[in-house]
Design an enzyme around this catalytic site. Structure first.
Site, mmCIF file in Angstrom:
data_model
loop_
_atom_site.group_PDB
_atom_site.id
_atom_site.type_symbol
_atom_site.label_atom_id
_atom_site.label_comp_id
_atom_site.label_asym_id
_atom_site.label_seq_id
_atom_site.Cartn_x
_atom_site.Cartn_y
_atom_site.Cartn_z
ATOM 1 N N HIS A 55 -2.919 -0.756 -3.253
ATOM 2 C CA HIS A 55 -4.024 -0.250 -3.005
ATOM 3 C C HIS A 55 -4.183 1.174 -4.142
ATOM 4 O O HIS A 55 -3.303 2.135 -3.751
ATOM 5 C CB HIS A 55 -4.326 0.176 -1.623
ATOM 6 C CG HIS A 55 -4.372 -0.682 -0.607
ATOM 7 N ND1 HIS A 55 -3.850 -0.783 0.593
ATOM 8 C CD2 HIS A 55 -4.913 -2.125 -0.987
ATOM 9 C CE1 HIS A 55 -4.270 -2.071 1.077
ATOM 10 N NE2 HIS A 55 -4.945 -2.700 0.323
ATOM 11 N N SER B 156 0.725 -1.225 0.021
ATOM 12 C CA SER B 156 -0.050 -0.022 0.045
ATOM 13 C C SER B 156 0.946 1.237 0.125
ATOM 14 O O SER B 156 1.664 1.296 -0.877
ATOM 15 C CB SER B 156 -0.880 -0.139 1.242
ATOM 16 O OG SER B 156 -1.809 0.888 1.216
ATOM 17 N N ASP C 120 -4.558 -4.621 5.886
ATOM 18 C CA ASP C 120 -4.832 -5.319 4.798
ATOM 19 C C ASP C 120 -3.519 -6.569 4.510
ATOM 20 O O ASP C 120 -2.425 -5.855 4.505
ATOM 21 C CB ASP C 120 -5.249 -4.718 3.623
ATOM 22 C CG ASP C 120 -5.768 -5.511 2.355
ATOM 23 O OD1 ASP C 120 -6.018 -6.899 2.646
ATOM 24 O OD2 ASP C 120 -5.729 -5.031 1.399
#
Length: 191
Positions: free
Chosen positions: A41, A14, A134
């Site tokens: 992401h 991310s 995540d």
């Protein structure tokens, strides 16, 4: 864990993802035999420029994953913006518009859990830099399936939250800097 027998690599990242991947992916040779699935992401309202960015800098083939696409060796597959990327048991890819997971679509957990189901101990999964949790549940699934779990060294990560959460979920994961990861990935191709 032994690097032998790895048939696929799944990577999640991310915040700081582009910088981290720019260190890793260009180091892979054109004939690298293992497919790589990558979730970064990307906001749903933005076009995904990752494929063109990395295709220009990598020797290995780089493409955006397509629904029902058979997995080819030596190819980097990026999840498209606003779609979950899943690996199917028949070694194909699928895309999903299911609800976001951890406020993200694509979500790293979705990729890692499906890849763990498809590849089991033949999967190596890597959680890189990022600012949320995540990837933690996904890496735990990889560990449970007997796969190889790796997290980026916290001191090496631009944002350590994601690798820290993944290591907490999967304490047996190996911790590596990006500089350690490159030769490790090259070793996987030689086994």
């Amino acid at each position: 864990m032994s690097a032998e027998g790895v048939e696929a690599i799944a990577i999640g990242a991310s915040a700081g993802a582009v910088q981290a991947l720019l260190r890793i992916l260009p180091a892979l040779p054109a004939d690298y035999p293992i497919p790589l699935f990558i979730v970064v992401h990307v906001p749903p309202d933005r076009s995904n420029a990752l494929v063109s960015l990395f295709a220009a800098k990598c020797q290995i083939a780089v493409r955006e994953a397509e629904d029902k696409e058979p997995i080819l060796p030596g190819t980097v597959y990026f999840a498209p913006s606003d779609y979950h990327l899943l690996v199917e048991a028949d070694r194909s890819l699928s895309l999903s518009m299911d609800e976001p997971v951890n406020h993200s679509r694509p979500a790293i957990d979705v990729l890692l859990e499906s890849a763990a189901d498809a590849y089991g101990p033949a999967l190596a999964a890597i959680v890189l830099t990022g600012a949320n949790h995540d990837g933690a549940a996904g890496l735990k699934a990889v560990c449970a399936a007997g796969g190889t779990a790796i997290v980026q060294d916290f001191a090496d990560a631009q944002v350590a939250t994601m690798p820290e959460a993944a290591l907490t979920a999967c304490p047996s994961a190996r911790v590596m800097t990006l500089d350690d990861l490159i030769p490790y990935l090259l070793t996987l191709a030689a086994t």
